[in-house]
Design a protein around this motif. Structure first.
Motif, PDB file in Angstrom:
ATOM      1  N   GLN A  74       9.755 -24.855 -70.903  1.00  0.00           N
ATOM      2  CA  GLN A  74      10.361 -23.698 -71.706  1.00  0.00           C
ATOM      3  C   GLN A  74       9.114 -22.487 -71.748  1.00  0.00           C
ATOM      4  OE1 GLN A  74      12.736 -25.377 -74.476  1.00  0.00           O
ATOM      5  NE2 GLN A  74      14.525 -25.326 -73.044  1.00  0.00           N
ATOM      6  N   PRO A  75       9.191 -21.773 -71.576  1.00  0.00           N
ATOM      7  CA  PRO A  75       8.141 -20.721 -72.269  1.00  0.00           C
ATOM      8  C   PRO A  75       9.044 -20.444 -73.068  1.00  0.00           C
ATOM      9  CG  PRO A  75       9.530 -19.697 -69.937  1.00  0.00           C
ATOM     10  CD  PRO A  75       9.544 -21.268 -70.807  1.00  0.00           C
ATOM     11  N   ARG A  76       7.832 -19.872 -73.991  1.00  0.00           N
ATOM     12  CA  ARG A  76       8.345 -19.253 -75.884  1.00  0.00           C
ATOM     13  C   ARG A  76       8.497 -17.358 -75.234  1.00  0.00           C
ATOM     14  NH1 ARG A  76       4.325 -22.179 -79.759  1.00  0.00           N
ATOM     15  NH2 ARG A  76       4.587 -24.322 -79.455  1.00  0.00           N
ATOM     16  N   ASP A  77       8.939 -16.701 -75.926  1.00  0.00           N
ATOM     17  CA  ASP A  77       8.696 -15.486 -76.102  1.00  0.00           C
ATOM     18  C   ASP A  77       7.266 -14.989 -76.173  1.00  0.00           C
ATOM     19  OD1 ASP A  77      11.267 -15.428 -75.696  1.00  0.00           O
ATOM     20  OD2 ASP A  77      12.284 -15.019 -77.227  1.00  0.00           O
ATOM     21  N   ALA A  78       6.174 -15.344 -77.391  1.00  0.00           N
ATOM     22  CA  ALA A  78       5.167 -14.645 -77.763  1.00  0.00           C
ATOM     23  C   ALA A  78       4.219 -15.206 -76.212  1.00  0.00           C
ATOM     24  CB  ALA A  78       4.672 -15.092 -78.878  1.00  0.00           C
ATOM     25  N   ALA A  79       3.699 -14.406 -76.324  1.00  0.00           N
ATOM     26  CA  ALA A  79       1.992 -14.776 -75.411  1.00  0.00           C
ATOM     27  C   ALA A  79       0.909 -13.426 -75.776  1.00  0.00           C
ATOM     28  CB  ALA A  79       2.578 -14.022 -74.170  1.00  0.00           C
TER      29      ALA A  79
END
Length: 228
Positions: A74-79
């Protein structure tokens, strides 16, 4: 006088031969280094292109660098945005996402690059992502690398320990080798960025050896004429 000149010629000749041997030896050494580096690059290329495996439970740089892996998370919103330049996009941001895995681990995902335009949004990778890529421990930080601009989220190198601490992930980076979002250009790992300048060094040393030999012959000829 003539005898003194001959002694000087012999001494100079010994010095010249030693210098020539040194330059030729350095050239031969660089040729050997070239073969060594080409073998390393061939093995790296073979590993990069190998079959993808599940992410190992215990990952280490010594054993797993360049290893192809496949994982779902699951990728998080922050990058994190890392400033780079690419042939296709020009100035761009390389996007590093935290990816939470089903087994409780979290890793960093280098998804690729987007144009470095003012006010650009970071693409949403969705709720679940399956990605194939290669494990990498980048060596991009040195004493001249500026500190990241955390306020504007602009980094100047892939500083893996600092990125992992900032995003609270394991010390693991997976570089995607295929597109994970329509707006993100993948930047897969290749061996092209690994320096291999040994051929140029060998040519330089052999060229210097040729110049040294030519100058030596010229000086010896002049010294011989002075004895006549």
């Amino acid at each position: 006088m003539a005898r003194t000149t001959r002694v000087r010629m012999i001494g100079f000749g010994v010095f010249a031969v030693a210098g020539l041997a040194l330059l030729l030896g350095l050239g031969i050494w660089q040729v050997q280094r070239l073969a060594w580096k080409q073998d390393i690059l061939a093995r790296i290329d073979a590993r990069i292109a190998g079959p993808a495996e599940p992410l190992p439970r215990n990952v280490s740089e010594a054993a797993d660098e360049y290893q192809p892996v496949t994982l779902t998370g699951q990728p998080r919103d922050a990058a994190i945005r890392v400033l780079v330049t690419t042939a296709e996009l020009g100035p761009a941001y390389r996007l590093i996402y935290p990816l939470d895995l089903p087994d409780g681990r979290a890793v960093l995902l280098d998804a690729g690059a987007v144009p470095a335009t003012p006010g650009s949004d970071i693409p949403d990778l969705g709720d679940t992502l399956t990605v194939t890529g290669n494990l990498l421990w980048p060596d991009e930080v040195d004493g001249f690398t500026p500190d990241p601009d955390l306020d504007d989220n602009i980094w100047f190198a892939r500083d893996l320990p600092t990125m992992a601490a900032t995003l609270n992930t394991d010390f693991v980076l997976v570089v995607a080798n295929a597109r994970v979002h329509p707006d993100i250009l993948p930047l897969p790992i290749t061996s092209e960025g690994i320096p291999n300048d040994h051929l140029q060094y060998a040519i330089t040393w052999f060229s210097l050896a040729a110049i040294w030999a030519g100058m030596t012959l010229l000086l010896l000829r002049r010294m011989a004429r002075s004895t006549n």
